[in-house]
Design an enzyme around this catalytic site. Structure first.
Site, PDB file in Angstrom:
ATOM      1  CB  CYS A  82     -35.997 -27.036 -16.256  1.00  0.00           C
ATOM      2  SG  CYS A  82     -35.693 -25.277 -16.060  1.00  0.00           S
ATOM      3  CB  SER A  83     -38.541 -26.448 -20.156  1.00  0.00           C
ATOM      4  OG  SER A  83     -39.211 -26.004 -18.995  1.00  0.00           O
ATOM      5  CB  CYS A  84     -35.033 -21.478 -19.512  1.00  0.00           C
ATOM      6  SG  CYS A  84     -34.892 -21.819 -17.736  1.00  0.00           S
ATOM      7  CB  CYS A 104     -33.587 -25.058 -21.116  1.00  0.00           C
ATOM      8  SG  CYS A 104     -33.456 -24.895 -19.320  1.00  0.00           S
TER       9      CYS A 104
END
Lengths: 204, 110
Positions: A111-113, A108
């Site tokens: 961000c951090s999906c 991602c």
């Protein structure tokens, strides 16, 4: 422990961000906007109940059952929901399959999906700038740092997750695992192999 | 360059406050305070800005950005004005410093 020091007889002072989080919690609880018990339940869920073992079951079934594999590749959200894996951050899941010609990796860059219902909360390295920035630019180098070297002829494709679409990699099934049952197959499927930074383990 | 190789299994959350801010955010999202795409958009903006001059790690750096994002959102919508957060943060600090080691820490008036 330092807090047993008689010169510091008070409770160990948490770091500044922890105090700010406590401040937010206090304010929101007083206003009735959150329920502390619900927060504990959320933490317990991701610490103890939801994790890569879920994704491993899905991959094992895909290896074992061609019909399920086809359904999964066609519409992963429906196929995994049928197995009971749904919920937060799992609204639209896409499964991509590794083959001798193509290795898939997931990132991602924003961000951090991440597909929470299948893999839980992402590891720290997935959230780091080092991974997020570099995997797109130099995926083979990143793979090498994870100890994975692919044949030259294998192409690498990197999938960028978003708030709307989450990816899960089906790693290649190891040779010699064809006759294993579902649980034994699932034991070969590591978290990293479902992100594409690892391979499935060989059966011992 | 940060070494990416993971050898030992990571704990899900490295610090208790990482878990707390995560749960707080998920809970507010579920009660409709903001949508997840909105959250991602704000959060990724903060991460990008903080990562301009150095490489952020996936631990404290990441959750500090997370905390900044949530504070911004809640200050904007009035649920937790900045001055109130600062005051409560100091109240908590005082409570820790005034609580004997081993006793549970509480804010006076709660």
């Amino acid at each position: 422990m330092p807090h047993d020091d008689p010169d510091h007889p008070h409770a160990l002072l948490p770091p500044d961000p922890a105090l700010r989080v406590k401040a937010l919690e206090t304010i929101l609880t007083r206003k009735g906007l959150i329920d502390p018990a619900a927060l504990d339940e959320i933490i317990d869920t991701y610490q103890n109940k939801i994790g890569p073992q879920n994704g491993a079951q899905v991959v094992a079934r895909a290896w074992h059952d061609p019909e399920f594999r086809a359904a999964l590749l066609q519409d992963a959200t429906v196929a995994v929901t049928d197995l009971g894996y749904f919920g937060r951050q799992g609204e639209h899941m896409v499964v991509v399959e590794n083959t001798p010609d193509l290795h898939n990796m997931v990132v991602c860059t924003l961000c951090s999906c991440y597909p929470w219902p299948l893999l839980g909360i992402p590891p720290a390295w997935y959230k780091s700038d080092a991974y997020r920035a570099r995997v797109v630019r130099e995926p083979r180098k990143v793979l090498a740092e994870f100890g994975v070297t692919l044949p030259e002829k294998t192409a690498v494709r990197v999938w960028d997750s978003t708030a709307e679409v989450r990816y899960l990699v089906i790693p290649m099934q190891p040779e010699g695992s064809k006759n294993l049952d579902l649980d034994a197959l699932a034991a070969l499927v590591t978290r990293d192999s479902m992100i594409g930074t690892g391979l499935a383990q060989e059966p011992s | 360059m940060t070494c990416l190789t993971a050898s030992a299994p990571d704990p899900v959350f490295r610090q208790p406050w990482h878990a707390q801010i995560f749960a707080l955010t998920v809970s507010l999202n579920e009660s409709g305070r903001f949508t997840w795409p909105d959250w991602v958009s704000r959060f990724s903006g903060v991460l990008a800005r903080r990562g301009l001059d150095r490489e952020l790690d996936g631990g404290d750096d990441y959750f500090n950005a997370w905390l900044e994002t949530l504070e911004l959102i809640l200050a904007e919508d009035g649920a937790a004005p900045q001055a109130e957060v600062d005051r409560l943060r100091d109240d908590w600090q005082r409570a820790y410093l005034n609580t004997p080691h081993g006793a549970s820490v509480r804010l006076s008036g709660l």
